[in-house]
Each structure stands twice: as C-alpha cells, then as structure tokens.
Write a protein that holds these residues in place. Structure first.
Motif, PDB file in Angstrom:
ATOM      1  N   UNK A 155       9.275  -0.205   0.571  1.00 41.79           N
ATOM      2  CA  UNK A 155       8.852  -1.606   0.621  1.00 41.79           C
ATOM      3  C   UNK A 155       8.565  -2.141   2.005  1.00 41.79           C
ATOM      4  N   UNK A 156       8.507  -1.279   3.017  1.00 39.08           N
ATOM      5  CA  UNK A 156       8.176  -1.765   4.354  1.00 39.08           C
ATOM      6  C   UNK A 156       6.703  -2.173   4.396  1.00 39.08           C
ATOM      7  N   UNK A 157       6.415  -3.235   5.138  1.00 39.05           N
ATOM      8  CA  UNK A 157       5.044  -3.706   5.248  1.00 39.05           C
ATOM      9  C   UNK A 157       4.221  -2.757   6.118  1.00 39.05           C
ATOM     10  N   UNK A 158       2.916  -2.752   5.881  1.00 42.55           N
ATOM     11  CA  UNK A 158       2.020  -1.858   6.618  1.00 42.55           C
ATOM     12  C   UNK A 158       2.079  -2.159   8.110  1.00 42.55           C
ATOM     13  N   UNK A 159       2.110  -3.443   8.468  1.00 47.53           N
ATOM     14  CA  UNK A 159       2.168  -3.813   9.887  1.00 47.53           C
ATOM     15  C   UNK A 159       3.453  -3.307  10.529  1.00 47.53           C
TER      16      UNK A 159
ATOM     17  N   UNK B 126       2.210  -1.251   0.603  1.00 51.42           N
ATOM     18  CA  UNK B 126       1.379  -0.214  -0.004  1.00 51.42           C
ATOM     19  C   UNK B 126       2.197   0.584  -1.006  1.00 51.42           C
ATOM     20  N   UNK B 127       1.489   1.126  -1.980  1.00 47.94           N
ATOM     21  CA  UNK B 127       2.161   1.942  -2.982  1.00 47.94           C
ATOM     22  C   UNK B 127       1.147   2.680  -3.828  1.00 47.94           C
ATOM     23  N   UNK B 128       1.634   3.612  -4.655  1.00 47.20           N
ATOM     24  CA  UNK B 128       0.722   4.370  -5.515  1.00 47.20           C
ATOM     25  C   UNK B 128      -0.011   3.448  -6.474  1.00 47.20           C
ATOM     26  N   UNK B 129      -1.231   3.826  -6.798  1.00 44.60           N
ATOM     27  CA  UNK B 129      -2.021   3.073  -7.747  1.00 44.60           C
ATOM     28  C   UNK B 129      -1.522   3.366  -9.155  1.00 44.60           C
ATOM     29  N   UNK B 130      -1.121   2.317  -9.868  1.00 45.83           N
ATOM     30  CA  UNK B 130      -0.619   2.484 -11.240  1.00 45.83           C
ATOM     31  C   UNK B 130      -1.559   1.771 -12.188  1.00 45.83           C
ATOM     32  N   UNK B 131      -1.923   2.458 -13.262  1.00 52.31           N
ATOM     33  CA  UNK B 131      -2.803   1.871 -14.266  1.00 52.31           C
ATOM     34  C   UNK B 131      -2.237   2.169 -15.652  1.00 52.31           C
ATOM     35  N   UNK B 132      -2.314   1.225 -16.563  1.00 57.37           N
ATOM     36  CA  UNK B 132      -1.844   1.504 -17.932  1.00 57.37           C
ATOM     37  C   UNK B 132      -2.722   2.538 -18.605  1.00 57.37           C
ATOM     38  N   UNK B 133      -2.075   3.375 -19.437  1.00 56.78           N
ATOM     39  CA  UNK B 133      -2.811   4.424 -20.135  1.00 56.78           C
ATOM     40  C   UNK B 133      -3.676   3.810 -21.229  1.00 56.78           C
TER      41      UNK B 133
END
Length: 244
Positions: A17-21, A52-59
């Motif tokens: 959960x650390x910010x990109x900056x 940032x994090x992994x892209x999650x999409x519903x199936x």
C-alpha cells in the motif's frame, strides 16, 4: 534498451500500500521510470490514491466456459450454474464498458482511454498503455513546474506594472508640489549694481570734482594720487567699484 522492471523490494512496498511517490523517493528512482516498471508489471496506478496494484477484473462467462447446458441453466466450471435469464444482465453489464472505451477513443479522453486499455487484458495494449502512462507522468513532471513558473512570472509582471504606475503617479504629484512651493516662496529683490566707471570716466569725474572745489588738477595726463585719494574718500562707493 532494457525494459524497466520492479525489484522485489519495490513490488513488496507497492503491494503493502505504499504510494508511488513514496517508493520513488525511498528507492531513488525517477517517477517516470517507476511508472513504466509498474506498467510493465501489468499493474495500474490509482490516480486518487497514487497507489499501484495488479489489475483485477471480474470473470465474464464466455461460450467456451459453458461445459454443459440444460433447458433452463448452463453449468459453469466448478459446478456452478447460471440460467439464461440470469446471464443476460452480466452481458448487459459489459456493454457500458465497451461503449465507454469506444467513446473514450472517439472523444479523445486520455484517462478513460488508458483505463479501458488497462482493462482490455491484451498484453500489447496493456504494455502500450503503460508506456503512455509513463510518458504522461514525465510530461506532467515537466509541465506542472513550468506552469507554476509561468503563473509566478505573470504575477511578477503585474506587480511590476502596478509599482511602475504608482511611481509615475508619485513623480507627477511631486512635480506639482514643487511647482506650488516655487510659487509660494517670496522672491528676493534684485540689487541693481552701480555702473562701473572706466578709467577715462573716472579721470573726468575727478577733474570735475576738483574744479567744483577749486582744487588744482591737470587737464591732461595722470591725475595725482592725492587727488584720487581725496575723491575716493568723498565717494566710497565709487572707490569700491574702481577697486573691483
């Protein structure tokens, strides 16, 4: 040129959960380079939180996922069933997303287009979207300070123009005050200097003075000194003029 990649420590920091900056500062990495590495990882950055994090999409069910069908239901992997009627809303829910992507591409909304590209699941499109995101971050890093400098310069020029106008007004008021003071000051009377006598005029005056008093004085030539002294004693103003 090698493709940027996240290190294990950077990936863990972002995953926690650390910010990109914060990660860019902590690991001494330029933000555009870190953004490119995040995009290459297949992750996305949330603009609202800068995380940032992994892209999650519903199936979304596809025809290949249907392994068995009945009159009223379709059997999905894992033994789950979905009726034909219940599958319609899921398909309907996908329509706005496609329309949003198409609308973003047509309207030129970069944010919506990038979000749609990240959600596409196509590796080439996701990779291209990551590069565009990195470019936008680099552009933003250059543009924002430049814009601030331009605004500061505009304010400085406006303040300078205002100060120059104030100085001009003060100079005008000062000139008016000096003119008024000049009119109010008493003017000293000019002294009229007595005309200075030349050598010939002085000699003629001494001879006339001596003749009036019956004092012997040669009509021509040099006048004796004792007559000049007597004349000067009788005419002190004339003696001073003759001396000067």
């Amino acid at each position: 040129m090698h493709e940027p990649r996240l290190t294990d420590r950077q990936q863990k920091a972002l995953a926690h959960g650390k910010q990109v900056e914060w990660v860019a500062d902590a690991f001494k990495v330029p933000r555009p380079e870190l953004v490119a590495a995040i995009a290459a990882q297949g992750w996305v950055i949330d603009p609202a939180t800068d995380r940032a994090g992994p892209l999650t999409r519903p199936h979304t069910p596809t025809p290949g996922d249907l392994v068995a069908t009945t009159n009223d239901a379709a059997v999905l992997p894992g033994g789950k069933t979905a009726s034909a009627e219940s599958s319609l809303p899921a398909a309907a829910e996908e329509l706005p997303a496609s329309r949003t992507a198409d609308g973003a591409a047509e309207s030129g909304d970069i944010e919506q287009l990038l979000n749609a590209a990240h959600d596409s699941g196509n590796k080439r499109i996701v990779r291209a979207a990551g590069k565009v995101t990195a470019t936008l971050e680099a552009l933003r890093a250059l543009y924002v300070p430049w814009k601030a400098e331009q605004e500061a310069e505009k304010r400085r020029l406006a303040q300078l123009a205002e100060a120059e106008a104030q100085v001009a007004a003060l100079k005008e008021r000062l000139a008016e005050a000096e003119a008024a003071m000049s009119d109010l000051r008493p003017r000293a009377a000019r002294k009229t200097a007595a005309p200075r006598s030349t050598g010939r005029t002085r000699a003629a005056d001494i001879r006339a003075w001596a003749a009036d008093r019956g004092v012997a004085c040669p009509e021509r030539g040099r006048i004796p000194g004792h007559l000049e002294r007597q004349y000067d004693a009788a005419h002190p103003d004339g003696a001073r003029d003759a001396a000067t």
